[in-house]
Design a protein around this motif. Sequence first.
Motif, PDB file in Angstrom:
ATOM      1  N   ALA A   3      39.536 -54.952 -20.918  1.00 15.97           N
ATOM      2  CA  ALA A   3      39.710 -54.668 -22.343  1.00 15.97           C
ATOM      3  C   ALA A   3      39.842 -55.939 -23.168  1.00 15.97           C
ATOM      4  O   ALA A   3      39.520 -55.942 -24.358  1.00 15.97           O
ATOM      5  CB  ALA A   3      40.936 -53.781 -22.542  1.00 15.97           C
ATOM      6  N   VAL A  18      36.771 -57.136 -25.070  1.00 19.77           N
ATOM      7  CA  VAL A  18      36.228 -56.243 -26.100  1.00 19.77           C
ATOM      8  C   VAL A  18      36.765 -56.670 -27.468  1.00 19.77           C
ATOM      9  O   VAL A  18      37.954 -56.957 -27.606  1.00 19.77           O
ATOM     10  CB  VAL A  18      36.617 -54.781 -25.793  1.00 19.77           C
ATOM     11  CG1 VAL A  18      36.168 -53.851 -26.908  1.00 19.77           C
ATOM     12  CG2 VAL A  18      36.024 -54.345 -24.457  1.00 19.77           C
ATOM     13  N   CYS A  70      36.744 -52.298 -31.124  1.00 16.17           N
ATOM     14  CA  CYS A  70      36.002 -51.702 -29.999  1.00 16.17           C
ATOM     15  C   CYS A  70      34.579 -51.296 -30.381  1.00 16.17           C
ATOM     16  O   CYS A  70      34.071 -50.268 -29.912  1.00 16.17           O
ATOM     17  CB  CYS A  70      36.760 -50.490 -29.451  1.00 16.17           C
ATOM     18  SG  CYS A  70      38.361 -50.899 -28.789  1.00 16.17           S
ATOM     19  N   ASP A  71      33.937 -52.080 -31.236  1.00 17.26           N
ATOM     20  CA  ASP A  71      32.549 -51.794 -31.625  1.00 17.26           C
ATOM     21  C   ASP A  71      32.390 -50.354 -32.094  1.00 17.26           C
ATOM     22  O   ASP A  71      31.427 -49.652 -31.748  1.00 17.26           O
ATOM     23  CB  ASP A  71      31.593 -52.075 -30.457  1.00 17.26           C
ATOM     24  CG  ASP A  71      31.554 -53.547 -30.079  1.00 17.26           C
ATOM     25  OD1 ASP A  71      31.565 -54.392 -31.001  1.00 17.26           O
ATOM     26  OD2 ASP A  71      31.531 -53.862 -28.872  1.00 17.26           O
ATOM     27  N   TYR A 115      38.226 -39.174 -28.260  1.00 18.99           N
ATOM     28  CA  TYR A 115      37.463 -40.403 -28.488  1.00 18.99           C
ATOM     29  C   TYR A 115      36.383 -40.074 -29.515  1.00 18.99           C
ATOM     30  O   TYR A 115      35.682 -39.056 -29.399  1.00 18.99           O
ATOM     31  CB  TYR A 115      36.800 -40.882 -27.196  1.00 18.99           C
ATOM     32  CG  TYR A 115      37.703 -41.696 -26.301  1.00 18.99           C
ATOM     33  CD1 TYR A 115      38.012 -43.017 -26.606  1.00 18.99           C
ATOM     34  CD2 TYR A 115      38.235 -41.147 -25.146  1.00 18.99           C
ATOM     35  CE1 TYR A 115      38.837 -43.772 -25.782  1.00 18.99           C
ATOM     36  CE2 TYR A 115      39.067 -41.888 -24.310  1.00 18.99           C
ATOM     37  CZ  TYR A 115      39.359 -43.201 -24.641  1.00 18.99           C
ATOM     38  OH  TYR A 115      40.181 -43.948 -23.829  1.00 18.99           O
ATOM     39  N   HIS A 139      29.096 -48.613 -25.005  1.00 17.71           N
ATOM     40  CA  HIS A 139      30.533 -48.725 -24.736  1.00 17.71           C
ATOM     41  C   HIS A 139      30.800 -48.707 -23.225  1.00 17.71           C
ATOM     42  O   HIS A 139      30.272 -47.871 -22.493  1.00 17.71           O
ATOM     43  CB  HIS A 139      31.306 -47.594 -25.424  1.00 17.71           C
ATOM     44  CG  HIS A 139      31.326 -47.732 -26.911  1.00 17.71           C
ATOM     45  ND1 HIS A 139      31.212 -46.662 -27.775  1.00 17.71           N
ATOM     46  CD2 HIS A 139      31.448 -48.831 -27.704  1.00 17.71           C
ATOM     47  CE1 HIS A 139      31.262 -47.089 -29.020  1.00 17.71           C
ATOM     48  NE2 HIS A 139      31.405 -48.398 -29.008  1.00 17.71           N
ATOM     49  N   HIS A 173      35.901 -50.883 -23.294  1.00 15.65           N
ATOM     50  CA  HIS A 173      36.008 -50.356 -24.657  1.00 15.65           C
ATOM     51  C   HIS A 173      36.965 -49.159 -24.702  1.00 15.65           C
ATOM     52  O   HIS A 173      37.788 -49.043 -25.611  1.00 15.65           O
ATOM     53  CB  HIS A 173      34.633 -49.920 -25.173  1.00 15.65           C
ATOM     54  CG  HIS A 173      33.736 -51.042 -25.578  1.00 15.65           C
ATOM     55  ND1 HIS A 173      33.006 -51.766 -24.665  1.00 15.65           N
ATOM     56  CD2 HIS A 173      33.441 -51.557 -26.803  1.00 15.65           C
ATOM     57  CE1 HIS A 173      32.287 -52.678 -25.307  1.00 15.65           C
ATOM     58  NE2 HIS A 173      32.543 -52.579 -26.608  1.00 15.65           N
ATOM     59  N   ARG A 178      40.613 -50.422 -24.341  1.00 17.81           N
ATOM     60  CA  ARG A 178      41.119 -51.096 -25.542  1.00 17.81           C
ATOM     61  C   ARG A 178      41.297 -50.108 -26.691  1.00 17.81           C
ATOM     62  O   ARG A 178      42.256 -50.193 -27.454  1.00 17.81           O
ATOM     63  CB  ARG A 178      40.189 -52.231 -25.972  1.00 17.81           C
ATOM     64  CG  ARG A 178      40.734 -52.926 -27.224  1.00 17.81           C
ATOM     65  CD  ARG A 178      40.119 -54.258 -27.504  1.00 17.81           C
ATOM     66  NE  ARG A 178      40.829 -54.878 -28.610  1.00 17.81           N
ATOM     67  CZ  ARG A 178      41.211 -56.133 -28.649  1.00 17.81           C
ATOM     68  NH1 ARG A 178      40.965 -56.916 -27.605  1.00 17.81           N
ATOM     69  NH2 ARG A 178      41.827 -56.616 -29.698  1.00 17.81           N
ATOM     70  N   ALA A 179      40.379 -49.141 -26.815  1.00 21.47           N
ATOM     71  CA  ALA A 179      40.520 -48.138 -27.874  1.00 21.47           C
ATOM     72  C   ALA A 179      41.807 -47.335 -27.702  1.00 21.47           C
ATOM     73  O   ALA A 179      42.456 -46.970 -28.687  1.00 21.47           O
ATOM     74  CB  ALA A 179      39.308 -47.204 -27.873  1.00 21.47           C
ATOM     75  N   GLU A 201      44.638 -49.646 -28.867  1.00 21.28           N
ATOM     76  CA  GLU A 201      44.609 -49.735 -30.324  1.00 21.28           C
ATOM     77  C   GLU A 201      45.084 -48.435 -30.962  1.00 21.28           C
ATOM     78  O   GLU A 201      45.772 -48.452 -31.998  1.00 21.28           O
ATOM     79  CB  GLU A 201      43.192 -50.074 -30.797  1.00 21.28           C
ATOM     80  CG  GLU A 201      42.771 -51.488 -30.452  1.00 21.28           C
ATOM     81  CD  GLU A 201      41.406 -51.872 -30.980  1.00 21.28           C
ATOM     82  OE1 GLU A 201      41.110 -53.071 -31.038  1.00 21.28           O
ATOM     83  OE2 GLU A 201      40.632 -50.949 -31.346  1.00 21.28           O
TER      84      GLU A 201
END
Length: 514
Positions: free
Chosen positions: A342, A345, A349-350, A374, A381, A385, A388-389, A392
């Motif tokens: 993560a 990234v 997270c794009d 999600y 992804h 990703h 990390r999402a 976050e």
Amino acid sequence: MSEDDVVLPPAEVVIGLDVGTTAAKASAFGIDSSWRHTVVREYPLLHPKPGWEVQDPQVVLAAVMASLSEAAEAAGGAKVVAISLSSAMHGLIGLGPGGRPLTPLLTWADSRAGDIARELRADPRAAELHRVSGTPVHSFSPLAKLMWFRRNEPELCAKVTSWIGLKDWIIQALTGTLATELSCASGTGLLDLTTRDWNPTALELAGVEYEQLPPVLPTTSALGLSRSVAARIGLPTATGVVLGAGDGPLGNLGTGALTPGVVGLSLGTSGALRMAVDGPVVDHGGGLFCYALTEQTWVVGGAVSNGGVVVRWCGDVFARDLLKARAGQEDAHVDAELLSMARSVPVGCDGLVMLPYLLAERAPLWNPDLPGAYLGVRRSHTRGHFVRAAIEGVALQMSTILDDLDAVHPVESVRATGGVFRSALWRVVLASALARPLTVTGGAEGSALGAAALALYGLGRADSPLAGLALLPAGQDSEPTIASQADVRAYRELRSRVVALSESVAEAVTIFAG
């Protein structure tokens, strides 16, 4: 599991006992000494039905006794001046004749009362219940759990002589006295914060009699060990058992976050942000709780059900290959490897966003029915990703709680505790989302350290809880993590989108539910 610092043993010791969601932690602290010794005994969180998150009270008690016994033995010839108690809040156990549990321990995470809570939130009395009790109307509260039992288990209810919490179960087991204390009582939804006694309106809703609830004592009250327990753990019966407080308020004390403007952040399986105030704070917005530490000091804040658990969940779902490779190892989890993925990234997270509602969520929405999701998934992804999402998503949830605390008193800094902060990624993401300097405190024992400090205050060994903390050993604080302004701006923009996404998902759930 235990840990020792290689120093001379102290003359006097106080034991902080923290009984949490998955483990009992007995931490012996030398008074005016750098010596400390911690013993941890784990136990499972059981899921017998969807939404049910329970534990066997006897299994928890066995872990408590084992950890206390080993901590007392580690103290050697030092005098143990007290055992002081911390526990997870919002639990519920029904006792029958002779004090025998008739129900499992329904933990804070148990959401079986979701329908009850939803109905109650629509009741005109909900806002007043929150104002009087300091506890939001939600499935985690013992009030909602009691209403569930009244509706679904009337025959069992007829057999229950006492309804108690986790702390009360431990107090009774150690001392032979059935009692609770102001802090854990203030998290039940049943207490009147003004009178410091059970609220007749809430009791009527819950369908319980005043006599079925334990008396509410000050958090600094001390009782003696029962003869049988004293013999079992190897301490004199004269050893005081200070009733202590809930793990959240004690976490603020243990991290030294007891002044307005300094927020205590704890992040384990779940998480919370709390700020100390001089008396009960009425939250007209409905997003904050208010729980006691002592008669004079209270904490106001919000808790999220989904904290570090999101990374563990990601491991179970996205990293089964890594788990299989680790099978049979002492630590089979893959959190560190996932966090490493993560880290590469970028912020945001794009475009991938997670609403991290794996367990029935609490603050700031207090909507246990909202599921996780999600959103913005693209072929590019990776599992880094997704991890990390999730992190976050937790950080952004906590940032909305910080906004509510900012309205109570401007927030200047955050003092954090929790195992997740061994990861630099968690530290940076939280500091960026909160837009405040974040210091990870050296008191790894957290709530147990706070319990020990409160004991010294209650026993008259210190003039204040913070003065009690100063008499105990604590580790070195980290250097504050200060986020870049670019990251702060990125998370501020992302959060505005997440709020709208949460509302959209809530609408979608309503449609799919019919």
